[in-house]
Design a protein around this motif. Structure first.
Motif, PDB file in Angstrom:
ATOM      1  N   MET A   1       7.031 -56.869  24.951  1.00 44.90           N
ATOM      2  CA  MET A   1       7.024 -56.062  23.730  1.00 44.90           C
ATOM      3  C   MET A   1       6.327 -56.820  22.603  1.00 44.90           C
ATOM      4  SD  MET A   1      10.839 -54.395  23.633  1.00 44.90           S
ATOM      5  CE  MET A   1      10.446 -53.606  22.079  1.00 44.90           C
ATOM      6  N   PRO A   2       5.591 -56.106  21.733  1.00 45.07           N
ATOM      7  CA  PRO A   2       4.926 -56.794  20.621  1.00 45.07           C
ATOM      8  C   PRO A   2       5.937 -57.277  19.594  1.00 45.07           C
ATOM      9  CG  PRO A   2       4.720 -54.412  20.394  1.00 45.07           C
ATOM     10  CD  PRO A   2       5.335 -54.660  21.745  1.00 45.07           C
ATOM     11  N   ASP A   3       5.534 -58.291  18.836  1.00 44.74           N
ATOM     12  CA  ASP A   3       6.368 -58.721  17.721  1.00 44.74           C
ATOM     13  C   ASP A   3       6.512 -57.567  16.743  1.00 44.74           C
ATOM     14  OD1 ASP A   3       6.722 -61.334  18.649  1.00 44.74           O
ATOM     15  OD2 ASP A   3       4.794 -61.956  17.817  1.00 44.74           O
ATOM     16  N   SER A   4       7.618 -57.580  15.985  1.00 49.82           N
ATOM     17  CA  SER A   4       7.900 -56.444  15.107  1.00 49.82           C
ATOM     18  C   SER A   4       8.183 -56.905  13.685  1.00 49.82           C
ATOM     19  CB  SER A   4       9.090 -55.641  15.639  1.00 49.82           C
ATOM     20  OG  SER A   4      10.261 -56.445  15.650  1.00 49.82           O
ATOM     21  N   TYR A   5       8.051 -55.963  12.746  1.00 45.63           N
ATOM     22  CA  TYR A   5       8.289 -56.253  11.337  1.00 45.63           C
ATOM     23  C   TYR A   5       9.219 -55.203  10.740  1.00 45.63           C
ATOM     24  CZ  TYR A   5       5.231 -52.342  10.266  1.00 45.63           C
ATOM     25  OH  TYR A   5       4.705 -51.078  10.182  1.00 45.63           O
ATOM     26  N   TRP A   6       9.877 -55.597   9.666  1.00 43.31           N
ATOM     27  CA  TRP A   6      10.654 -54.684   8.829  1.00 43.31           C
ATOM     28  C   TRP A   6      10.232 -54.940   7.389  1.00 43.31           C
ATOM     29  CZ3 TRP A   6      13.961 -50.642   9.300  1.00 43.31           C
ATOM     30  CH2 TRP A   6      14.640 -50.249   8.152  1.00 43.31           C
ATOM     31  N   LEU A   7       9.927 -53.876   6.649  1.00 40.03           N
ATOM     32  CA  LEU A   7       9.468 -54.017   5.268  1.00 40.03           C
ATOM     33  C   LEU A   7      10.343 -53.187   4.344  1.00 40.03           C
ATOM     34  CD1 LEU A   7       7.421 -54.923   3.121  1.00 40.03           C
ATOM     35  CD2 LEU A   7       5.943 -53.049   3.835  1.00 40.03           C
ATOM     36  N   THR A   8      10.948 -53.836   3.357  1.00 42.63           N
ATOM     37  CA  THR A   8      11.733 -53.156   2.330  1.00 42.63           C
ATOM     38  C   THR A   8      10.959 -53.184   1.024  1.00 42.63           C
ATOM     39  OG1 THR A   8      13.880 -53.677   3.321  1.00 42.63           O
ATOM     40  CG2 THR A   8      13.855 -53.225   0.962  1.00 42.63           C
ATOM     41  N   LEU A  31       1.500 -56.311  15.085  1.00 41.66           N
ATOM     42  CA  LEU A  31       2.938 -56.127  14.924  1.00 41.66           C
ATOM     43  C   LEU A  31       3.277 -54.643  14.914  1.00 41.66           C
ATOM     44  CD1 LEU A  31       2.479 -59.099  13.813  1.00 41.66           C
ATOM     45  CD2 LEU A  31       4.547 -58.717  12.465  1.00 41.66           C
ATOM     46  N   ALA A  32       4.464 -54.325  15.408  1.00 42.10           N
ATOM     47  CA  ALA A  32       4.949 -52.946  15.428  1.00 42.10           C
ATOM     48  C   ALA A  32       6.149 -52.828  14.501  1.00 42.10           C
ATOM     49  CB  ALA A  32       5.340 -52.546  16.846  1.00 42.10           C
ATOM     50  N   GLU A  38      17.656 -55.952  11.560  1.00 44.99           N
ATOM     51  CA  GLU A  38      18.361 -56.842  12.480  1.00 44.99           C
ATOM     52  C   GLU A  38      17.551 -57.132  13.745  1.00 44.99           C
ATOM     53  OE1 GLU A  38      21.314 -54.816   9.882  1.00 44.99           O
ATOM     54  OE2 GLU A  38      19.632 -54.136  11.121  1.00 44.99           O
ATOM     55  N   GLN A  39      16.616 -56.244  14.085  1.00 45.96           N
ATOM     56  CA  GLN A  39      15.843 -56.412  15.317  1.00 45.96           C
ATOM     57  C   GLN A  39      14.440 -56.968  15.080  1.00 45.96           C
ATOM     58  OE1 GLN A  39      16.216 -52.900  18.027  1.00 45.96           O
ATOM     59  NE2 GLN A  39      17.519 -52.067  16.412  1.00 45.96           N
ATOM     60  N   ALA A  40      14.044 -57.119  13.825  1.00 42.20           N
ATOM     61  CA  ALA A  40      12.665 -57.494  13.510  1.00 42.20           C
ATOM     62  C   ALA A  40      12.422 -58.987  13.686  1.00 42.20           C
ATOM     63  CB  ALA A  40      12.337 -57.082  12.084  1.00 42.20           C
ATOM     64  N   ASP A  41      11.191 -59.326  14.060  1.00 41.78           N
ATOM     65  CA  ASP A  41      10.769 -60.728  14.103  1.00 41.78           C
ATOM     66  C   ASP A  41      10.348 -61.218  12.720  1.00 41.78           C
ATOM     67  OD1 ASP A  41      10.760 -61.180  17.109  1.00 41.78           O
ATOM     68  OD2 ASP A  41       9.442 -59.432  16.947  1.00 41.78           O
ATOM     69  N   LEU A  42       9.856 -60.300  11.905  1.00 45.96           N
ATOM     70  CA  LEU A  42       9.406 -60.614  10.548  1.00 45.96           C
ATOM     71  C   LEU A  42      10.043 -59.619   9.588  1.00 45.96           C
ATOM     72  CD1 LEU A  42       7.480 -62.067   8.525  1.00 45.96           C
ATOM     73  CD2 LEU A  42       5.761 -60.336   9.120  1.00 45.96           C
TER      74      LEU A  42
END
Length: 441
Positions: A1-8, A31-32, A38-42
């Motif tokens: 799976m690709p690395d993932s991000y979360w943006l607030t 990145l996806a 809680e699940q994001a890499d970034l």
């Protein structure tokens, strides 16, 4: 799976545009989007630093996400707080892996220097010109300039956003075309001054017409009142979206002078009445600062009288916040917090009544709405996210422009029923694939 991000994202619509650009940048790195922080890499927080309350919200959000992120995930703070307080913020928040001010790339693999701030040698990138993904809604903000050349007494934005820097029209239009929306909301710190730094003092008028040729609706936010001349009013009215967001801040001439701003209530009322004389369906919004140093009871009474006379469709009120480095921070005549709160309540109560009455007057009227979400739309009178909405009965698809009849009102919101067969071209329920409608001409 690709690395993932979360943006607030926190703060104003201009910050939302920056976040959209960051999303495009992160996706270009492979990145996806993560379904949760809680699940994001970034984990990235795009902060706001406009007033103290916004800074507190930003810090609270950063700390909450620091606790929520999974072990090994990187936490990056960017946006206005990162730019304004970079080193100080990095020292105060050891939980943060990187404090990235404007022009500093945000990436999963970025390596901070000591203290968590990237060194000046890191190549800068320009959020204003970065591409962004197609919009997921039938409308989008488009930022046409960065920074501000004005020096209002209460505002710290020029100190960290810099002088005005306008985009070329071709760049703006390319972004509009790529977004694939039916409504574009143009934003900038000083929108009416767009192009002055390029030697084109009235470029905003040509830009409005050019964008209106590409989409069904063009809306403008943040117009400085001294720049709203007859030519600009005519340009807005020509789009058939007669919506005017005027940055008035107050109406007392002495207090506005202390704010280092132009105008007074008499001039503002004259301009509002002139607009309504040309277009009775025009909607008007403004924002006001309450409790600015030196504000007297007479000043406050003038503001209340103005609100009653102007009958604005929408208005926001903000308690004065002393900002470090601003001219107003050194002024005498501070207003006690309790009195400031009382004045805020008086203004809000009056404006809520005015808004509710103006909305009730629309019951029985036929209006055109853009369907933003299932069962929710907006006419020309409502800007997205900041004004009321139109609650829709009937099967209307997201992205559709449709004629409806207003059947009721509830405070700032309207209730309406669709007129069968009135849609101005159907759009699929998933809006991403919709191309922008083209205006004639």
């Amino acid at each position: 799976m690709p690395d993932s991000y979360w943006l607030t994202t926190l703060g104003c619509p201009k910050n939302q545009v920056d976040s959209d650009k960051l999303v495009g940048h992160l996706q270009a790195q492979g990145l996806a989007a993560s379904p949760s922080p809680e699940q994001a890499d970034l984990v990235v927080v795009n902060t706001c630093a406009f007033i103290e309350a916004a800074r507190e919200e930003s810090v609270d959000t950063v700390l909450a996400l620091a606790r929520a992120r999974r072990p090994g995930a990187r936490l990056v703070v960017t946006g206005c707080m990162a730019e304004r307080y970079g080193d100080e913020l990095a020292r105060a928040l050891p939980e943060v892996d990187l404090v990235a001010g404007f022009g500093v790339p945000v990436a999963l693999s970025s390596k901070p220097s000591a203290g968590g701030v990237l060194p000046p040698s890191v190549s800068r990138f320009d959020l204003l010109e970065l591409p962004r993904p197609p919009a997921s809604a039938p409308w989008a903000y488009v930022k046409v300039a960065e920074g501000c050349d004005r020096r209002c007494g209460f505002c710290a934005i020029p100190s960290f956003r810099g002088k005005q820097r306008s985009r070329e029209p071709a760049s703006v239009l390319a972004e509009v075309d790529a977004l694939g929306v039916r409504e574009v909301v143009l934003v900038a710190q000083d929108l009416a001054s767009y192009g002055r730094d390029l030697g084109r003092p009235r470029a905003i008028i040509d830009l409005i017409a050019a964008v209106a040729h590409e989409v069904d609706r063009v809306r403008l936010l943040y117009l400085y009142p001294s720049s709203l001349d007859d030519a600009l009013v005519a340009a807005v009215l020509a789009t058939e979206v007669p919506y005017f967001d005027l940055s008035l801040q107050h109406v007392s001439r002495p207090l506005l002078a202390r704010m280092r701003r132009w105008g007074d209530g008499t001039r503002f009322l004259a301009r509002i009445r002139a607009i309504r004389a040309r277009e009775p369906e025009a909607a008007l919004r403004s924002s006001f600062i309450v409790g600015y140093p030196g504000e007297t009871e007479e000043d406050h009474d003038q503001l209340l009288a103005f609100l009653e006379d102007a009958q604005l469709d929408w208005a926001g009120f903000f308690a004065y916040s002393a900002e470090e480095g601003t001219w107003a921070a050194g002024l005498d005549g501070g207003v006690a917090p309790g009195l400031m709160a009382e004045r805020m309540d008086e203004c809000a109560e009056l404006q809520d009544r005015i808004t509710a009455n103006r909305r009730a007057e629309l019951v029985g009227r036929r209006i055109e709405v853009l369907v933003d979400a299932p069962g929710v739309g907006r006419s020309h009178r409502e800007a997205p996210e900041i004004d009321g909405v139109v609650q829709l009965a009937g099967k209307l698809r997201v992205g559709e422009l449709a004629q409806v009849v207003v059947t009721g009102s509830a405070g700032p919101d309207l209730e309406a029923e669709a007129i069968l067969g009135s849609g101005a071209g159907l759009a699929p329920a998933t809006f991403d694939a919709v191309a922008p409608a083209r205006a004639a001409g």
